[in-house]
Motif scaffolding. Structure first.
Motif, PDB file in Angstrom:
ATOM      1  N   ARG A  36       1.030   9.316   7.593  1.00 55.25           N
ATOM      2  CA  ARG A  36      -0.271   9.694   8.120  1.00 55.25           C
ATOM      3  C   ARG A  36      -1.411   9.022   7.388  1.00 55.25           C
ATOM      4  O   ARG A  36      -2.404   8.618   7.992  1.00 55.25           O
ATOM      5  CB  ARG A  36      -0.439  11.208   8.060  1.00 55.25           C
ATOM      6  N   HIS A  37      -1.284   8.913   6.072  1.00 52.38           N
ATOM      7  CA  HIS A  37      -2.438   8.435   5.308  1.00 52.38           C
ATOM      8  C   HIS A  37      -2.446   6.936   5.109  1.00 52.38           C
ATOM      9  O   HIS A  37      -3.478   6.366   4.815  1.00 52.38           O
ATOM     10  CB  HIS A  37      -2.503   9.139   3.951  1.00 52.38           C
ATOM     11  N   PRO A  69      -3.411   4.607   9.554  1.00 54.17           N
ATOM     12  CA  PRO A  69      -4.696   3.891   9.501  1.00 54.17           C
ATOM     13  C   PRO A  69      -4.520   2.375   9.532  1.00 54.17           C
ATOM     14  O   PRO A  69      -5.301   1.681  10.159  1.00 54.17           O
ATOM     15  CB  PRO A  69      -5.288   4.329   8.152  1.00 54.17           C
ATOM     16  N   PHE A 127     -10.654   8.146   8.677  1.00 54.17           N
ATOM     17  CA  PHE A 127      -9.650   8.253   9.732  1.00 54.17           C
ATOM     18  C   PHE A 127      -9.234   9.706   9.918  1.00 54.17           C
ATOM     19  O   PHE A 127      -9.085  10.185  11.028  1.00 54.17           O
ATOM     20  CB  PHE A 127      -8.444   7.387   9.390  1.00 54.17           C
ATOM     21  N   ASN A 128      -9.066  10.391   8.753  1.00 52.18           N
ATOM     22  CA  ASN A 128      -8.673  11.794   8.825  1.00 52.18           C
ATOM     23  C   ASN A 128      -9.667  12.610   9.614  1.00 52.18           C
ATOM     24  O   ASN A 128      -9.300  13.421  10.446  1.00 52.18           O
ATOM     25  CB  ASN A 128      -8.567  12.388   7.421  1.00 52.18           C
ATOM     26  N   ARG A 142      -3.986   0.749  13.004  1.00 56.69           N
ATOM     27  CA  ARG A 142      -4.978   1.153  13.985  1.00 56.69           C
ATOM     28  C   ARG A 142      -5.126   0.181  15.174  1.00 56.69           C
ATOM     29  O   ARG A 142      -5.240   0.633  16.317  1.00 56.69           O
ATOM     30  CB  ARG A 142      -6.310   1.396  13.303  1.00 56.69           C
ATOM     31  N   LYS A 177     -11.762   4.913   3.771  1.00 59.94           N
ATOM     32  CA  LYS A 177     -11.319   4.604   5.142  1.00 59.94           C
ATOM     33  C   LYS A 177     -10.372   5.686   5.645  1.00 59.94           C
ATOM     34  O   LYS A 177     -10.441   6.119   6.782  1.00 59.94           O
ATOM     35  CB  LYS A 177     -10.580   3.255   5.145  1.00 59.94           C
ATOM     36  N   MET A 178      -9.455   6.070   4.722  1.00 53.84           N
ATOM     37  CA  MET A 178      -8.480   7.075   5.120  1.00 53.84           C
ATOM     38  C   MET A 178      -9.152   8.388   5.425  1.00 53.84           C
ATOM     39  O   MET A 178      -8.817   9.061   6.388  1.00 53.84           O
ATOM     40  CB  MET A 178      -7.459   7.297   4.001  1.00 53.84           C
ATOM     41  N   MET A 216      -9.318   0.094  -3.962  1.00 55.83           N
ATOM     42  CA  MET A 216      -8.663   1.346  -3.615  1.00 55.83           C
ATOM     43  C   MET A 216      -9.681   2.360  -3.082  1.00 55.83           C
ATOM     44  O   MET A 216      -9.396   3.118  -2.178  1.00 55.83           O
ATOM     45  CB  MET A 216      -7.950   1.898  -4.850  1.00 55.83           C
ATOM     46  N   ASN A 251     -12.196   1.788  -1.371  1.00 54.52           N
ATOM     47  CA  ASN A 251     -12.438   1.454   0.032  1.00 54.52           C
ATOM     48  C   ASN A 251     -11.373   2.074   0.938  1.00 54.52           C
ATOM     49  O   ASN A 251     -11.680   2.696   1.948  1.00 54.52           O
ATOM     50  CB  ASN A 251     -12.423  -0.080   0.146  1.00 54.52           C
ATOM     51  N   VAL A 252     -10.127   1.897   0.515  1.00 57.87           N
ATOM     52  CA  VAL A 252      -9.024   2.413   1.318  1.00 57.87           C
ATOM     53  C   VAL A 252      -9.137   3.913   1.483  1.00 57.87           C
ATOM     54  O   VAL A 252      -8.998   4.453   2.574  1.00 57.87           O
ATOM     55  CB  VAL A 252      -7.673   2.067   0.657  1.00 57.87           C
ATOM     56  N   VAL A 282      -8.429  -5.032   0.398  1.00 58.77           N
ATOM     57  CA  VAL A 282      -7.712  -4.514  -0.743  1.00 58.77           C
ATOM     58  C   VAL A 282      -6.459  -5.334  -1.025  1.00 58.77           C
ATOM     59  O   VAL A 282      -6.181  -5.709  -2.157  1.00 58.77           O
ATOM     60  CB  VAL A 282      -7.312  -3.039  -0.501  1.00 58.77           C
ATOM     61  N   ALA A 296     -10.516  -3.941   6.777  1.00 63.71           N
ATOM     62  CA  ALA A 296     -10.783  -3.159   5.577  1.00 63.71           C
ATOM     63  C   ALA A 296      -9.555  -3.138   4.672  1.00 63.71           C
ATOM     64  O   ALA A 296      -9.643  -3.339   3.463  1.00 63.71           O
ATOM     65  CB  ALA A 296     -11.166  -1.735   5.951  1.00 63.71           C
ATOM     66  N   GLY A 297      -8.392  -2.925   5.254  1.00 56.40           N
ATOM     67  CA  GLY A 297      -7.157  -2.896   4.493  1.00 56.40           C
ATOM     68  C   GLY A 297      -6.909  -4.245   3.832  1.00 56.40           C
ATOM     69  O   GLY A 297      -6.467  -4.319   2.693  1.00 56.40           O
ATOM     70  N   LEU A 324       0.823  -1.206   0.000  1.00 56.15           N
ATOM     71  CA  LEU A 324       0.000   0.000   0.000  1.00 56.15           C
ATOM     72  C   LEU A 324       0.858   1.256   0.000  1.00 56.15           C
ATOM     73  O   LEU A 324       0.563   2.235  -0.673  1.00 56.15           O
ATOM     74  CB  LEU A 324      -0.901   0.012   1.223  1.00 56.15           C
TER      75      LEU A 324
END
Lengths: 314, 293, 452
Positions: free
Chosen positions: A222-223, A227, C11-12, A230, C7-8, C1, C3-4, A313, A309-310, A206
């Motif tokens: 951060r991005h 996440p 989170f932000n 977590r 999600k991000m 992608m 989804n990610v 993907v 969730a990760g 990723l």
């Protein structure tokens, strides 16, 4: 047919065995909690003589008494402040460092990481004296600096404002900040270690994708990294929050006035040298435990939902 | 070249805040403790006497100190097996889709939240020699020979403490391992199931290899936590049953303010830290080997 | 992608919320503090008290009473006294020791621990010598107190620590440790009166066994309570002089009379006198058991009156000296319960001393005694005491305490002594074995002293 039935029976027994085990463990966990709740509703004379778990005539007033007698209002706010500040600080600082140690290359990274590891392992019971002296010296230097610049400040701001601000820094801002940094230091090594373990375990795909998308290192941290980590972040949040919430030895060492003390200071009131007020102590402890339970309830969900969730993907 | 240098510098920035805090709040006290370990000092007088390595020599011959080290080791061994075994078992169960798992997940974290005062009082009550719940239970099922005072018998006191410690701590291992289990992609299990793997095979082929770093971490945390246990011991047996329940941290604290031997206490702290480092790093190397194999 | 990304984003948002929450918290806090200061600002126009005396203490149960007394004093004299509580006592001790190193001790503080540590604080200049104040006007201040209460804070000429002689502390209250008996339980066990001699006491074990009553409880999981009991009987069996000679190193612990002292514990254990599990019992548990009539005897200090009153107001009990075994006078362990010291480097030394003198006046002492149900250090205000507390007060002249002895035992010897007694009680070692072990530690420490 026969095989199927056998299968079902085996599954059933397995499942019931699991539930019996879970229930036994759960029972031992919940028993002291109930005992604490029950004792908080008794009186000093019935707390050890009344064997019932929940007394016939519960003294709900104990909670009010504990709150006021322990002056929980002020301490509660203080504890919320310290816990938030320390946990927030640790999360940012340790996740940056752990990400650096896990993903980025720079000379000495291995040595530095092992230094943190070693620090996590060496308990320093004698360090309270040097720590106190250190904090006190920083305070002295700061005060000297403030007194030195105060003549200039007085020209800009009203005199009593300057005086008050200096007093505020001396008695409130500085001790609080010093305590927050000390507590960040306490939890830092362990948090870096936990986070690095999780970062190491995470697939790098990723991050590579994000890099191609033009994210810089900080952006990836951060991005993408945060996440994904977590569950680990939730673990260190719970761990450090509990640690700060229950801490009082360092607090009493660094902080020097009642107004700046955390919640545990309120509980001490009920545990005298000779007399312990058990019902009020238990009421106080119950109230002290509630925020921690809430924090756990909120963050443990992230442990579970976290990475799924990760993973979809990946 | 310039770009690479810049990139390295940026990398340093990631660890800079941590290193700064560490340098201010850890290194100085650490050096000071190191220095104090080589003096004879009561912790109060303005003068201290430099005695070189005498404190360390004395520790080598201090039988009570090494006994206390063994006690901590014993508690750690029980925690490693009993506490972590329980934590793993419960984490595996709660990782699956079973009914009520949320409920259990919350309950299992109650012991770590509870104050040692409550834990001490409740377990003293359970283990009491005269009115204890455990003794009542044992005599009601006919095991009269086992009825005795659990906390003031040298044969059982330390084991009782170790078990209560494990009970209080398993919640941590539980959530960390659960977090680890949750990061294992579900597709791996699906793939294994398609290949016809049973639950044991799935555990040993999928779960175990992926969980080794987490296990290693939990083991290190358990070692550190258990070797340093002392609040619980005070809550359960006061200042201790002769020397049968004493542990290194209690010896250090006792030397520091009890008998006012600050230098000696600092030397004990350093020896203790060295031992913890040796154990932890050996364990770490060991688990890295397993992972490679 | 997709989804990610969502999600991000999610989170932000949460991340920002978190920061926001944090800022709000900080902000509320700031306001909270400013309002706290606001009150002070209003008072700023008034003339502020010129002198502020800072005091640190560890006495949780007296915190409110101190605050009240401070308020009264400020009203009377305009001098502000600020009490700050640090507890429990271990934590307090750490704070005081750290502050001593940093030179930030307050004007008033107290010390917990042995005379040796007290002496070090004095030598380091942290404690002011109050002799001139105490002895003024025919020692008017000094004579207010129980002599034992003063003795704990006093260094005599030619003391072994080479401290300048004088009184270095102001006692607040006194205490002593005696035996208590539950009248109802003794009756249940068929015993008519409390024991007068040691043998009578031991004989009760048989009756306890028959009636299922438990004997003696005490906090013998805290080692100093064992030490009290043993010290009482050491005085009783061999006399004060011989005890002191032992501490000086002239008589070994293997002396038959010391073995006789150790043997008392074996006798109690063998004769079913001790509560099952007494060796790991902290004193608070012992108090809870005695208050709830689970044990016939308790060995406890005068503060217990307050504890029992809270836990079981109807408890019917009496006080007695431990039953004698030897021919010498038995002395109860006791003296000053707690004392305040004046910082030797205090900027307001005289004001601080004046405050402490006021604090030890009859009125204030009576108030403290009444609120906290302790024995006041001021002997003139022992009136209105309950019968039990009065018998504790009566015993004050028959007390002793290691801190008033001319010589002091090494901490490691005391530890070996007390731990050894625990080993005797659980039947692990014999009194003779323990005597040898204690003597071994003693000789090692004596050698070390000669060496340095």
């Amino acid at each position: 047919m026969d095989i199927n039935l056998k299968h079902i029976i085996i599954r059933r027994t397995k499942l019931s065995f699991i539930y019996v085990l879970l229930s036994i463990v759960a029972l031992t966990c919940v028993f002291p909690l109930l005992w604490m709740l029950g004792s908080s509703l008794k009186t000093q004379s019935t707390v050890f003589s009344d064997p019932s778990l929940i007394p016939a005539s519960p003294e709900w007033n104990n909670y009010y008494l504990a709150w006021t007698k322990g002056e929980f209002g002020v301490y509660f706010l203080n504890s919320v402040f310290y816990t938030t500040a320390v946990v927030f600080g640790i999360i940012i600082i340790s996740s940056l460092a752990a990400y650096g140690f896990s993903r980025l290359k720079f000379p000495g990274s291995n040595i530095l990481f092992h230094m943190f590891l070693a620090a996590m392992m060496i308990p320093l019971p004698g360090s309270f004296v040097p720590l106190y002296v250190l904090v006190n010296n920083i305070r002295k230097v700061l005060l000297e600096f403030l007194t030195a610049i105060s003549p200039f400040l007085i020209k800009i701001f009203p005199a009593h404002f300057v005086q008050q601000s200096i007093a505020f820094i001396q008695h409130q801002a500085f001790p609080r900040t010093a305590y927050v940094f000390c507590m960040i230091n306490v939890g830092l090594s362990l948090s870096i270690y936990i986070l690095k373990t999780f970062f190491d375990k995470m697939p790098g795909a990723l991050e590579d994708a994000a890099r191609i998308d033009g994210c810089n290192k900080l952006g990836i941290w951060r991005h993408v990294a945060l996440p994904l980590a977590r569950p680990a972040l939730a673990v260190i949040t719970i761990f450090n929050a509990l640690n700060v919430w229950n801490e009082y030895i360092l607090a009493q060492l660094i902080l020097s006035s009642k107004e700046t003390m955390p919640l545990q200071r309120g509980l001490i009131v009920f545990q005298g040298m000779h007399v312990t007020d058990y019902p009020l102590l238990m009421a106080g402890m119950t109230m002290t435990a509630i925020p921690i339970i809430i924090i756990y309830l909120i963050f443990q969900k992230h442990i579970i939902k976290g990475i799924t969730a990760g993973a979809v993907v990946g | 070249m310039n770009g690479k240098l810049k990139s390295t510098l940026i990398n340093y920035l990631f660890v800079l805040p941590a290193v700064l805090i560490f340098a201010i709040f850890y290194i100085y006290p650490f050096l000071k403790v190191f220095q104090l370990s080589m003096v004879e000092w009561d912790g109060i007088l303005p003068t201290m006497q430099f005695i070189g390595l005498d404190n360390f020599k004395e520790i080598m011959q201090d039988k009570i100190w090494w006994d206390s080290m063994w006690h901590a080791g014993y508690i750690t061994l029980i925690a490693l097996t009993f506490q972590n075994g329980l934590a793993l078992l419960l984490a595996l169960v709660c990782d699956r889709e079973i009914k009520g798992r949320n409920f259990f997940r919350v309950l299992f974290f109650v012991p770590p939240i509870l104050s040692e005062v409550v834990v001490g009082l409740v377990w003293q009550w359970i283990l009491d020699g005269n009115y204890g719940i455990l003794n009542n239970l044992l005599s009601s099922i006919g095991l009269h020979s086992l009825v005795h005072n659990w906390l003031s018998d040298p044969k059982t006191a330390l084991t009782c403490i170790a078990i209560v410690h494990s009970w209080k701590g398993f919640g941590w291992g539980f959530i960390i391992m659960l977090a680890g289990l949750q990061t294992i992609p579900r597709q791996l299990y699906e793939a294994a199931r398609v290949d016809g793997a049973g639950s044991w095979q799935m555990f040993s082929k999928v779960t175990l290899p992926l969980m080794i770093p987490v296990f290693s971490m939990v083991v290190i945390l358990t070692i550190l936590g258990s070797m340093q246990v002392f609040v619980l011991i005070i809550a359960m047996v006061g200042q201790g049953l002769v020397y049968h329940t004493t542990v290194p941290v209690l010896r250090i604290l006792g030397a520091m303010t009890g008998s006012s031997r600050f230098g000696y206490a600092c030397a004990q702290g350093i020896i203790f830290g060295l031992i913890l480092i040796i154990i932890s790093f050996t364990q770490k190397k060991f688990s890295e080997k397993i992972k490679q194999a | 992608m997709q989804n990610v990304k969502s999600k991000m984003h999610n989170f932000n948002v949460k991340f920002k919320n978190f920061i926001f929450l944090f800022l709000i918290l900080n902000f509320t806090f700031l306001i909270f503090n400013l309002t706290g200061c606001g009150g002070g600002a209003g008072q700023g126009d008034r003339i502020q008290p010129a002198v502020t005396i800072n005091a640190w203490h560890w006495m949780t149960d007296r915190d409110d009473a101190f605050a009240e007394l401070a308020a009264r004093y400020e009203k009377k004299t305009g001098v502000k006294v600020k009490f700050e509580l640090y507890a429990p006592s271990d934590s307090y001790t750490q704070k005081v020791r750290a502050a001593a190193q940093a030179g930030t001790l307050p004007d008033i503080f107290g010390l917990l621990g042995e005379k040796r540590d007290f002496a070090s604080f004095v030598i380091a200049g942290h404690v002011a010598n109050l002799d001139s104040e105490m002895l003024r006007d025919n020692a008017a201040w000094k004579n207010k107190f129980f002599s034992r209460a003063i003795a704990v804070n006093e260094f005599l000429p030619d003391n072994e620590f080479k401290v300048e002689p004088g009184v270095y502390g102001v006692p607040l209250d006194v205490m002593n440790i005696q035996m208590l008996y539950n009248k109802k339980l003794l009756k249940d066990a068929g015993i008519k009166r409390p024991p007068k001699t040691w043998d009578e006491f031991l004989a009760m074990g048989e009756k306890f066994k028959e009636s299922g009553v438990q004997g003696l409880v005490s906090g013998w999981g805290e080692m100093w309570m064992i030490d009290c009991f043993a010290s009482n009987y050491a005085f009783n069996i061999m006399g004060e002089e011989k005890v002191m000679k032992t501490i000086k190193g002239e008589i070994p612990y293997t002396d038959p009379e010391w073995i006789a002292v150790f043997n008392l514990f074996k006798e109690m254990a063998d004769n079913n006198i001790l509560y099952n599990g007494i060796v790991t019992m902290v004193n608070k548990t012992a108090e809870q058991l005695f208050a709830n009539e689970r044990a016939a005897f308790a060995f406890n200090g005068s503060w217990c009156v307050n504890v029992y009153a809270g836990m079981n107001p109807d408890l019917d009990y009496g006080v007695m000296f431990p039953p004698a075994k030897g021919d010498f006078l038995m002395k109860a362990w006791g003296g000053a319960g707690s004392s305040f010291l004046v910082n030797g480097r205090s900027l307001f030394k005289q004001e601080t001393i004046d405050f402490l003198r006021w604090l030890s006046d009859d009125e204030q002492q009576a108030y403290l005694a009444e609120v906290t149900k302790n024995l006041p250090a001021n002997k003139d205000c022992i009136t209105k005491l309950t019968p039990v507390l009065a018998s504790f007060a009566k015993a004050m002249e028959d007390t002793t305490h290691p801190n008033i002895w001319p010589v002091h035992e090494f901490p490691l010897v005391i530890e070996a002594f007390d731990k050894g007694i625990q080993a005797i009680i659980i039947g692990e070692k014999s009194p003779a074995e323990i005597a040898v072990e204690v003597q071994k530690v003693k000789e090692k420490e004596l050698n070390k002293r000669r060496q340095y």
